[in-house]
Design a protein around this motif. Structure first.
Motif, mmCIF file in Angstrom:
data_model
loop_
_atom_site.group_PDB
_atom_site.id
_atom_site.type_symbol
_atom_site.label_atom_id
_atom_site.label_comp_id
_atom_site.label_asym_id
_atom_site.label_seq_id
_atom_site.Cartn_x
_atom_site.Cartn_y
_atom_site.Cartn_z
ATOM 1 N N PRO A 194 0.805 -1.229 0.000
ATOM 2 C CA PRO A 194 0.000 0.000 0.000
ATOM 3 C C PRO A 194 0.837 1.279 0.000
ATOM 4 O O PRO A 194 1.902 1.346 0.606
ATOM 5 C CB PRO A 194 -0.801 -0.116 1.309
ATOM 6 C CG PRO A 194 -0.790 -1.557 1.661
ATOM 7 C CD PRO A 194 0.510 -2.098 1.163
ATOM 8 N N PHE A 195 0.327 2.275 -0.715
ATOM 9 C CA PHE A 195 0.822 3.651 -0.606
ATOM 10 C C PHE A 195 -0.307 4.445 0.017
ATOM 11 O O PHE A 195 -1.367 4.601 -0.585
ATOM 12 C CB PHE A 195 1.190 4.222 -1.974
ATOM 13 C CG PHE A 195 1.627 5.666 -1.932
ATOM 14 C CD1 PHE A 195 2.967 5.989 -1.756
ATOM 15 C CD2 PHE A 195 0.707 6.699 -2.070
ATOM 16 C CE1 PHE A 195 3.377 7.323 -1.716
ATOM 17 C CE2 PHE A 195 1.104 8.030 -2.023
ATOM 18 C CZ PHE A 195 2.451 8.338 -1.851
ATOM 19 N N VAL A 196 -0.098 4.943 1.222
ATOM 20 C CA VAL A 196 -1.150 5.629 1.974
ATOM 21 C C VAL A 196 -0.731 7.074 2.197
ATOM 22 O O VAL A 196 0.356 7.338 2.713
ATOM 23 C CB VAL A 196 -1.401 4.943 3.336
ATOM 24 C CG1 VAL A 196 -2.453 5.700 4.122
ATOM 25 C CG2 VAL A 196 -1.830 3.495 3.114
ATOM 26 N N ALA A 197 -1.576 8.014 1.784
ATOM 27 C CA ALA A 197 -1.265 9.440 1.913
ATOM 28 C C ALA A 197 -2.237 10.097 2.874
ATOM 29 O O ALA A 197 -3.440 9.796 2.873
ATOM 30 C CB ALA A 197 -1.339 10.121 0.548
ATOM 31 N N GLU A 232 -1.173 1.676 10.537
ATOM 32 C CA GLU A 232 -1.476 0.250 10.448
ATOM 33 C C GLU A 232 -1.954 -0.133 9.053
ATOM 34 O O GLU A 232 -1.604 -1.203 8.536
ATOM 35 C CB GLU A 232 -2.536 -0.113 11.484
ATOM 36 C CG GLU A 232 -2.745 -1.598 11.656
ATOM 37 C CD GLU A 232 -3.668 -1.927 12.823
ATOM 38 O OE1 GLU A 232 -3.964 -3.118 13.002
ATOM 39 O OE2 GLU A 232 -4.094 -0.997 13.536
ATOM 40 N N VAL A 233 -2.728 0.752 8.423
ATOM 41 C CA VAL A 233 -3.238 0.476 7.075
ATOM 42 C C VAL A 233 -2.088 0.363 6.070
ATOM 43 O O VAL A 233 -2.098 -0.472 5.154
ATOM 44 C CB VAL A 233 -4.227 1.583 6.635
ATOM 45 C CG1 VAL A 233 -4.598 1.425 5.159
ATOM 46 C CG2 VAL A 233 -5.481 1.539 7.507
ATOM 47 N N ALA A 234 -1.067 1.197 6.264
ATOM 48 C CA ALA A 234 0.078 1.183 5.341
ATOM 49 C C ALA A 234 0.860 -0.123 5.411
ATOM 50 O O ALA A 234 1.549 -0.504 4.453
ATOM 51 C CB ALA A 234 1.000 2.362 5.632
ATOM 52 N N LYS A 235 0.794 -0.812 6.546
ATOM 53 C CA LYS A 235 1.486 -2.094 6.738
ATOM 54 C C LYS A 235 2.974 -1.960 6.381
ATOM 55 O O LYS A 235 3.674 -1.138 6.936
ATOM 56 C CB LYS A 235 0.807 -3.196 5.919
ATOM 57 C CG LYS A 235 -0.634 -3.439 6.343
ATOM 58 C CD LYS A 235 -1.286 -4.527 5.519
ATOM 59 C CE LYS A 235 -2.733 -4.739 5.964
ATOM 60 N NZ LYS A 235 -3.406 -5.767 5.154
ATOM 61 N N LEU A 241 3.281 11.500 4.552
ATOM 62 C CA LEU A 241 2.791 12.561 5.429
ATOM 63 C C LEU A 241 2.920 13.890 4.700
ATOM 64 O O LEU A 241 3.973 14.542 4.741
ATOM 65 C CB LEU A 241 3.582 12.575 6.739
ATOM 66 C CG LEU A 241 3.561 11.272 7.548
ATOM 67 C CD1 LEU A 241 4.483 11.373 8.760
ATOM 68 C CD2 LEU A 241 2.137 10.932 7.983
ATOM 69 N N ASP A 242 1.861 14.290 4.016
ATOM 70 C CA ASP A 242 1.886 15.530 3.244
ATOM 71 C C ASP A 242 1.689 16.722 4.175
ATOM 72 O O ASP A 242 0.956 16.641 5.165
ATOM 73 C CB ASP A 242 0.779 15.494 2.177
ATOM 74 C CG ASP A 242 0.990 16.527 1.096
ATOM 75 O OD1 ASP A 242 2.083 17.136 1.051
ATOM 76 O OD2 ASP A 242 0.078 16.729 0.277
#
Length: 460
Positions: A194-197, A232-235, A241-242
């Motif tokens: 995952p890529f989480v922004a 946690e979602v990013a695993k 962190l924009d």
């Protein structure tokens, strides 16, 4: 290079008349007296345009037009007909004709029509070359540029992608910092993860804490169930962190602890969860100044500043402005179903003069607006927002006082000519229009400056 035109008519006298009439355009004219002969010539060499009669023995001009269009849709075909009916014109256009003229005609009308067709072909070539340049310069997904500043960005992305080090991306708003973050993720070993922004400026401290770390049921009034946070979602992927410079000061120690300990606790929980994600942060703020004013923790600053990537403002990427403008023109024209192929020389000059405070995002919006409004195949001055159409180049901030450092007018001209030549992708026609030189004068200057060393070549 001299343009070449193939003239097709089964009347040899008409071929000679047309050949003579096109001499004023300074083009090479080759004649054929049948469609079959024309197709043989067309297969043996390149032509920039075709002028053909409609009614001929054997294949008609419509059939010839259709055959040429199937082989080379980029070559404009002008059809001549003595039968100026709407049906004949419709047939020609459906067969792929660029234009048609009706007999009897004046040679001036033929010259004007063929000159337009040749300009259309030249514009297509410019677009093709520019698209090839764009394809060769897009080293980072979604980002375009061949300027030295962008090459440094691309190089750093390639070098840091495989590591797990924290990266801080700095640059003004609208420069594409998230695209750089995504490129780092997609070029590294975490690309399938995952890529989480998350935008640190988009919510107050209490909500941001829950969004980052998650919470357990009953942690606060509205916490009716457990909820996983972005960490946690990013695993094992990437957490972006924009606008980290806007993070509330009271939340910064908790982020620092998570980064130092490589673990975090959901709000209301005593259970530690390992932090496996790679952290990439971005900001448009001067973090050193924020630290000096007590608005950002110094220890957190040094924790996220392991590797820095500075994304330059658009005004510092002069050579890229026209590349991006062409890219956006092609993209928005395709989306709108319009045949807008580029920008005029005056527009190019204005785009280079404007300081672009909104950076690439502002340029993108400008071109989208222009493509929507334009009534022509090129974006014109009237399609630009007023603030850009009225832009004037910023004067030099100062000249050196040291007499030995002052430059001659010849040197200033040399540097500016080379700058415009590079900014247009070394397109001599566009460069000469912007500078106000004729093409031969420009070529002589480029030879004198050492940019060209041989016979005049085609525009790149």
């Amino acid at each position: 290079m001299t343009a070449s035109v193939l003239v097709v008519d089964d009347d040899q006298e008409m071929c000679r008349l047309l050949q003579s009439g096109l001499e004023k355009l300074d083009v090479e004219t080759v004649t054929a007296t049948s469609s079959e002969q024309a197709l043989r010539l067309f297969s043996e060499r390149d032509f920039d345009a075709v002028l053909t009669d409609l009614r001929m023995g054997g294949r008609t001009g419509i059939e010839l037009c259709r055959a040429i269009n199937e082989q080379r849709p980029d070559v404009p075909v002008v059809v001549m007909t003595a039968f100026g009916s709407l049906e004949a014109a419709t047939q020609a256009i459906r067969a792929g004709a660029y234009d048609f003229v009706t007999k009897p005609f004046e040679l001036d009308r033929i010259r004007v029509t063929m000159e337009r067709a040749l300009q259309h072909r030249d514009l297509q070539r410019r677009v093709e070359r520019l698209e090839e340049t764009l394809a060769g310069t897009q080293r980072v997904e979604g980002l375009l540029g061949k300027s030295a500043a962008m090459q440094r960005v691309f190089d750093l992305v390639d070098r840091v992608a495989a590591s797990a080090a924290t990266v801080l991306i700095r640059g003004p708003s609208g420069t594409g910092k998230e695209l750089v973050a995504r490129a780092i993720h997609e070029r590294g070993p975490r690309q399938t993860l995952p890529f989480v922004a998350i935008n640190c400026a988009a919510m107050p401290a209490n909500l941001l804490e829950s969004e980052l770390f998650g919470h357990v049921k009953g942690a606060f009034t509205d916490a009716r169930s457990d909820r996983s946070g972005m960490f946690e979602v990013a695993k094992d992927g990437t957490l972006f962190l924009d606008e980290i410079g806007e993070m509330p000061l009271e939340l910064q120690p908790k982020l620092l602890r998570a980064l130092q300990e490589r673990s975090f606790r959901p709000v209301g929980s005593s259970h530690e969860i390992p932090l496996e994600a790679r952290i990439v942060a971005a900001t448009n703020r001067d973090l050193e100044q924020a630290v000096a004013h007590g608005l950002f923790r110094e220890d957190l600053y040094y924790r996220i500043q392991v590797i820095e990537i500075d994304v330059p403002p658009l005004r510092a990427r002069g050579n890229d402005i026209l590349l991006l403008a062409q890219h956006f023109t092609t993209r928005f024209a395709a989306a709108a179903g319009k045949t807008v192929t580029g920008i005029t020389a005056p527009v190019a000059k204005k785009l280079l003069a404007y300081p672009w405070p909104g950076n690439v995002r502002e340029l993108q919006n400008c071109i989208e607006r222009a493509v929507t409004l334009t009534r022509f195949s090129e974006i014109t001055m009237e399609d630009l927002p007023e603030r850009i159409a009225n832009a004037v180049p910023e004067p030099a901030s100062h000249f050196p006082e040291d007499l030995d450092a002052l430059e001659s007018m010849d040197e200033l001209e040399r540097r500016y000519v080379i700058h415009v030549h590079e900014a247009t992708g070394r397109n001599k026609s566009l460069t000469s229009k912007i500078l106000g030189f004729n093409r031969k004068t420009l070529y002589r200057k480029l030879i004198r400056y050492g940019v060209e060393a041989g016979p005049e070549d085609d525009d790149p």
